[in-house]
Design a protein around this motif. Sequence first.
Motif, PDB file in Angstrom:
ATOM      1  N   PRO A  94      -9.286  16.080   3.978  1.00 44.42           N
ATOM      2  CA  PRO A  94     -10.533  16.828   3.800  1.00 44.42           C
ATOM      3  C   PRO A  94     -10.789  17.890   4.880  1.00 44.42           C
ATOM      4  O   PRO A  94     -11.233  18.992   4.572  1.00 44.42           O
ATOM      5  N   ASP A  95     -10.493  17.582   6.136  1.00 40.92           N
ATOM      6  CA  ASP A  95     -10.704  18.553   7.214  1.00 40.92           C
ATOM      7  C   ASP A  95      -9.831  19.792   7.040  1.00 40.92           C
ATOM      8  O   ASP A  95     -10.292  20.921   7.189  1.00 40.92           O
ATOM      9  N   CYS A  96      -8.553  19.575   6.744  1.00 35.35           N
ATOM     10  CA  CYS A  96      -7.629  20.711   6.568  1.00 35.35           C
ATOM     11  C   CYS A  96      -7.941  21.487   5.306  1.00 35.35           C
ATOM     12  O   CYS A  96      -7.813  22.726   5.278  1.00 35.35           O
ATOM     13  N   ALA A  97      -8.392  20.798   4.242  1.00 32.64           N
ATOM     14  CA  ALA A  97      -8.762  21.476   3.006  1.00 32.64           C
ATOM     15  C   ALA A  97      -9.975  22.382   3.230  1.00 32.64           C
ATOM     16  O   ALA A  97     -10.013  23.517   2.742  1.00 32.64           O
ATOM     17  N   ARG A  98     -10.973  21.892   4.018  1.00 29.96           N
ATOM     18  CA  ARG A  98     -12.144  22.712   4.338  1.00 29.96           C
ATOM     19  C   ARG A  98     -11.733  23.934   5.165  1.00 29.96           C
ATOM     20  O   ARG A  98     -12.197  25.044   4.935  1.00 29.96           O
ATOM     21  N   ALA A  99     -10.846  23.704   6.140  1.00 29.25           N
ATOM     22  CA  ALA A  99     -10.409  24.813   7.010  1.00 29.25           C
ATOM     23  C   ALA A  99      -9.625  25.861   6.223  1.00 29.25           C
ATOM     24  O   ALA A  99      -9.718  27.050   6.528  1.00 29.25           O
ATOM     25  N   ALA A 100      -8.878  25.415   5.201  1.00 25.66           N
ATOM     26  CA  ALA A 100      -8.092  26.344   4.392  1.00 25.66           C
ATOM     27  C   ALA A 100      -8.969  27.063   3.382  1.00 25.66           C
ATOM     28  O   ALA A 100      -8.591  28.103   2.860  1.00 25.66           O
ATOM     29  N   GLY A 101     -10.150  26.474   3.142  1.00 20.95           N
ATOM     30  CA  GLY A 101     -11.104  26.819   2.150  1.00 20.95           C
ATOM     31  C   GLY A 101     -11.425  28.122   1.731  1.00 20.95           C
ATOM     32  O   GLY A 101     -11.730  28.730   0.924  1.00 20.95           O
ATOM     33  N   HIS A 143       0.832  -1.188   0.000  1.00 19.72           N
ATOM     34  CA  HIS A 143       0.000   0.000   0.000  1.00 19.72           C
ATOM     35  C   HIS A 143       0.870   1.243   0.000  1.00 19.72           C
ATOM     36  O   HIS A 143       2.083   1.158   0.111  1.00 19.72           O
ATOM     37  N   SER A 144       0.232   2.383  -0.136  1.00 23.50           N
ATOM     38  CA  SER A 144       0.941   3.656  -0.173  1.00 23.50           C
ATOM     39  C   SER A 144       0.492   4.505   1.007  1.00 23.50           C
ATOM     40  O   SER A 144      -0.354   4.091   1.791  1.00 23.50           O
ATOM     41  N   HIS A 145       1.060   5.699   1.115  1.00 26.98           N
ATOM     42  CA  HIS A 145       0.807   6.534   2.285  1.00 26.98           C
ATOM     43  C   HIS A 145       0.503   7.975   1.893  1.00 26.98           C
ATOM     44  O   HIS A 145       1.086   8.505   0.954  1.00 26.98           O
ATOM     45  N   PHE A 146      -0.406   8.588   2.647  1.00 30.46           N
ATOM     46  CA  PHE A 146      -0.752   9.993   2.471  1.00 30.46           C
ATOM     47  C   PHE A 146      -0.395  10.741   3.749  1.00 30.46           C
ATOM     48  O   PHE A 146      -0.761  10.323   4.849  1.00 30.46           O
ATOM     49  N   HIS A 147       0.306  11.846   3.594  1.00 32.42           N
ATOM     50  CA  HIS A 147       0.698  12.701   4.721  1.00 32.42           C
ATOM     51  C   HIS A 147       0.022  14.052   4.546  1.00 32.42           C
ATOM     52  O   HIS A 147       0.233  14.729   3.542  1.00 32.42           O
ATOM     53  N   CYS A 148      -0.812  14.428   5.522  1.00 36.21           N
ATOM     54  CA  CYS A 148      -1.459  15.734   5.484  1.00 36.21           C
ATOM     55  C   CYS A 148      -0.464  16.769   5.987  1.00 36.21           C
ATOM     56  O   CYS A 148       0.001  16.691   7.129  1.00 36.21           O
ATOM     57  N   THR A 149      -0.172  17.739   5.147  1.00 35.29           N
ATOM     58  CA  THR A 149       0.787  18.772   5.523  1.00 35.29           C
ATOM     59  C   THR A 149       0.153  19.821   6.439  1.00 35.29           C
ATOM     60  O   THR A 149       0.855  20.655   6.988  1.00 35.29           O
ATOM     61  N   GLY A 150      -1.153  19.732   6.621  1.00 36.71           N
ATOM     62  CA  GLY A 150      -1.834  20.646   7.528  1.00 36.71           C
ATOM     63  C   GLY A 150      -1.799  20.171   8.969  1.00 36.71           C
ATOM     64  O   GLY A 150      -1.280  20.849   9.850  1.00 36.71           O
ATOM     65  N   CYS A 151      -2.322  18.964   9.196  1.00 36.22           N
ATOM     66  CA  CYS A 151      -2.422  18.458  10.571  1.00 36.22           C
ATOM     67  C   CYS A 151      -1.357  17.411  10.900  1.00 36.22           C
ATOM     68  O   CYS A 151      -1.205  17.041  12.059  1.00 36.22           O
TER      69      CYS A 151
END
Length: 143
Positions: A136-143, A90-98
Amino acid sequence: MTQHDTAGAAREFLERTGLEPTLNRILVLSAVAAHHRPVTAAEVHSHILREHRINRVTVYRILDLLADRGAVNRFNSGERAQHYCVGGNHSHFHCTGCGRVQCIANEDLHFDETAVANALNLAVSHVDLHLEGLCPDCARAAG
Protein backbone atom coordinates in the motif's frame (compact mmCIF):
# COMPACT_ATOMS: atom_id res chain seq x y z
CA MET A 1 6.77 -13.93 24.02
CA THR A 2 10.08 -13.56 25.82
CA GLN A 3 13.44 -14.64 24.45
CA HIS A 4 13.45 -17.49 27.00
CA ASP A 5 10.01 -18.67 25.80
CA THR A 6 11.18 -18.59 22.17
CA ALA A 7 14.33 -20.56 23.03
CA GLY A 8 12.29 -23.10 25.00
CA ALA A 9 9.84 -23.55 22.12
CA ALA A 10 12.75 -23.92 19.69
CA ARG A 11 14.37 -26.59 21.90
CA GLU A 12 11.08 -28.53 22.16
CA PHE A 13 10.50 -28.34 18.41
CA LEU A 14 14.01 -29.57 17.63
CA GLU A 15 13.61 -32.48 20.05
CA ARG A 16 10.19 -33.41 18.55
CA THR A 17 11.63 -33.45 15.03
CA GLY A 18 14.58 -35.62 16.05
CA LEU A 19 17.20 -32.89 15.73
CA GLU A 20 19.71 -32.42 18.50
CA PRO A 21 18.87 -29.10 20.17
CA THR A 22 22.34 -27.58 19.99
CA LEU A 23 22.80 -24.00 21.14
CA ASN A 24 23.37 -22.75 17.59
CA ARG A 25 20.24 -24.49 16.25
CA ILE A 26 18.17 -23.06 19.09
CA LEU A 27 19.56 -19.58 18.45
CA VAL A 28 18.90 -19.74 14.69
CA LEU A 29 15.34 -21.05 15.03
CA SER A 30 14.62 -18.55 17.82
CA ALA A 31 15.95 -15.67 15.71
CA VAL A 32 13.69 -16.58 12.79
CA ALA A 33 10.67 -16.88 15.08
CA ALA A 34 11.46 -13.64 16.92
CA HIS A 35 11.15 -11.51 13.80
CA HIS A 36 7.48 -12.37 13.07
CA ARG A 37 8.20 -11.75 9.36
CA PRO A 38 10.34 -13.40 6.71
CA VAL A 39 14.04 -12.76 7.26
CA THR A 40 17.25 -13.38 5.36
CA ALA A 41 20.16 -15.43 6.66
CA ALA A 42 22.10 -12.17 7.04
CA GLU A 43 19.36 -10.79 9.31
CA VAL A 44 19.39 -13.99 11.38
CA HIS A 45 23.18 -13.81 11.65
CA SER A 46 23.08 -10.15 12.75
CA HIS A 47 20.37 -10.90 15.31
CA ILE A 48 22.38 -13.71 16.89
CA LEU A 49 25.65 -11.74 16.86
CA ARG A 50 24.15 -9.27 19.33
CA GLU A 51 24.64 -11.84 22.09
CA HIS A 52 26.50 -14.87 20.70
CA ARG A 53 29.38 -15.42 18.34
CA ILE A 54 28.41 -17.62 15.38
CA ASN A 55 29.91 -18.16 11.94
CA ARG A 56 27.83 -16.92 8.99
CA VAL A 57 28.27 -20.25 7.17
CA THR A 58 26.98 -22.07 10.25
CA VAL A 59 23.81 -19.96 10.11
CA TYR A 60 23.28 -20.86 6.43
CA ARG A 61 23.81 -24.57 7.11
CA ILE A 62 21.42 -24.59 10.06
CA LEU A 63 18.78 -22.69 8.08
CA ASP A 64 19.08 -25.24 5.26
CA LEU A 65 18.72 -28.11 7.74
CA LEU A 66 15.71 -26.48 9.40
CA ALA A 67 14.08 -25.83 6.02
CA ASP A 68 14.72 -29.41 4.87
CA ARG A 69 13.08 -30.69 8.10
CA GLY A 70 10.12 -28.34 7.79
CA ALA A 71 10.96 -26.26 10.85
CA VAL A 72 11.12 -23.07 8.77
CA ASN A 73 9.75 -22.08 5.39
CA ARG A 74 12.39 -21.15 2.81
CA PHE A 75 11.54 -19.17 -0.29
CA ASN A 76 13.08 -16.84 -2.83
CA SER A 77 11.48 -13.43 -3.12
CA GLY A 78 12.83 -12.81 -6.59
CA GLU A 79 15.93 -11.20 -5.17
CA ARG A 80 19.24 -12.95 -4.50
CA ALA A 81 18.60 -13.73 -0.84
CA GLN A 82 16.49 -16.59 0.41
CA HIS A 83 13.95 -15.68 3.08
CA TYR A 84 12.97 -17.80 6.08
CA CYS A 85 9.94 -17.73 8.33
CA VAL A 86 8.06 -19.95 10.73
CA GLY A 87 4.41 -20.79 10.81
CA GLY A 88 1.94 -23.05 9.19
CA ASN A 89 0.86 -23.26 5.62
CA HIS A 90 0.95 -19.75 4.21
CA SER A 91 2.02 -17.76 1.17
CA HIS A 92 4.28 -14.77 0.64
CA PHE A 93 4.01 -11.28 -0.84
CA HIS A 94 7.08 -9.45 -2.14
CA CYS A 95 6.81 -5.70 -2.73
CA THR A 96 8.76 -4.88 -5.86
CA GLY A 97 8.94 -1.25 -4.75
CA CYS A 98 10.52 -1.41 -1.31
CA GLY A 99 11.56 -5.07 -1.24
CA ARG A 100 9.56 -5.91 1.89
CA VAL A 101 8.38 -9.51 2.18
CA GLN A 102 5.40 -10.56 4.27
CA CYS A 103 3.55 -13.74 5.11
CA ILE A 104 -0.11 -14.08 4.15
CA ALA A 105 -2.36 -16.74 5.67
CA ASN A 106 -3.78 -18.95 2.95
CA GLU A 107 -7.18 -18.58 4.62
CA ASP A 108 -6.99 -14.85 3.82
CA LEU A 109 -6.58 -15.82 0.17
CA HIS A 110 -9.72 -17.98 0.48
CA PHE A 111 -8.24 -21.30 -0.44
CA ASP A 112 -6.77 -24.32 1.26
CA GLU A 113 -4.87 -27.44 0.32
CA THR A 114 -8.03 -29.55 0.10
CA ALA A 115 -9.71 -27.16 -2.33
CA VAL A 116 -6.59 -27.00 -4.51
CA ALA A 117 -6.15 -30.77 -4.37
CA ASN A 118 -9.77 -31.37 -5.35
CA ALA A 119 -9.67 -28.82 -8.19
CA LEU A 120 -6.50 -30.31 -9.65
CA ASN A 121 -7.15 -33.95 -8.73
CA LEU A 122 -3.74 -34.06 -7.03
CA ALA A 123 -2.54 -35.07 -3.58
CA VAL A 124 -1.53 -31.58 -2.40
CA SER A 125 -0.06 -31.35 1.10
CA HIS A 126 1.24 -27.78 1.04
CA VAL A 127 0.42 -24.62 -0.89
CA ASP A 128 2.83 -21.70 -1.04
CA LEU A 129 2.04 -18.93 -3.48
CA HIS A 130 4.54 -16.22 -4.28
CA LEU A 131 2.76 -12.93 -4.89
CA GLU A 132 4.52 -9.83 -6.22
CA GLY A 133 3.39 -6.27 -6.60
CA LEU A 134 3.31 -3.06 -4.62
CA CYS A 135 2.51 -2.73 -0.94
CA PRO A 136 0.00 0.00 0.00
CA ASP A 137 2.77 2.52 0.80
CA CYS A 138 4.58 1.98 -2.52
CA ALA A 139 1.29 1.98 -4.45
CA ARG A 140 0.37 5.38 -2.91
CA ALA A 141 3.84 6.75 -3.71
CA ALA A 142 3.57 5.54 -7.31
CA GLY A 143 0.05 6.93 -7.41
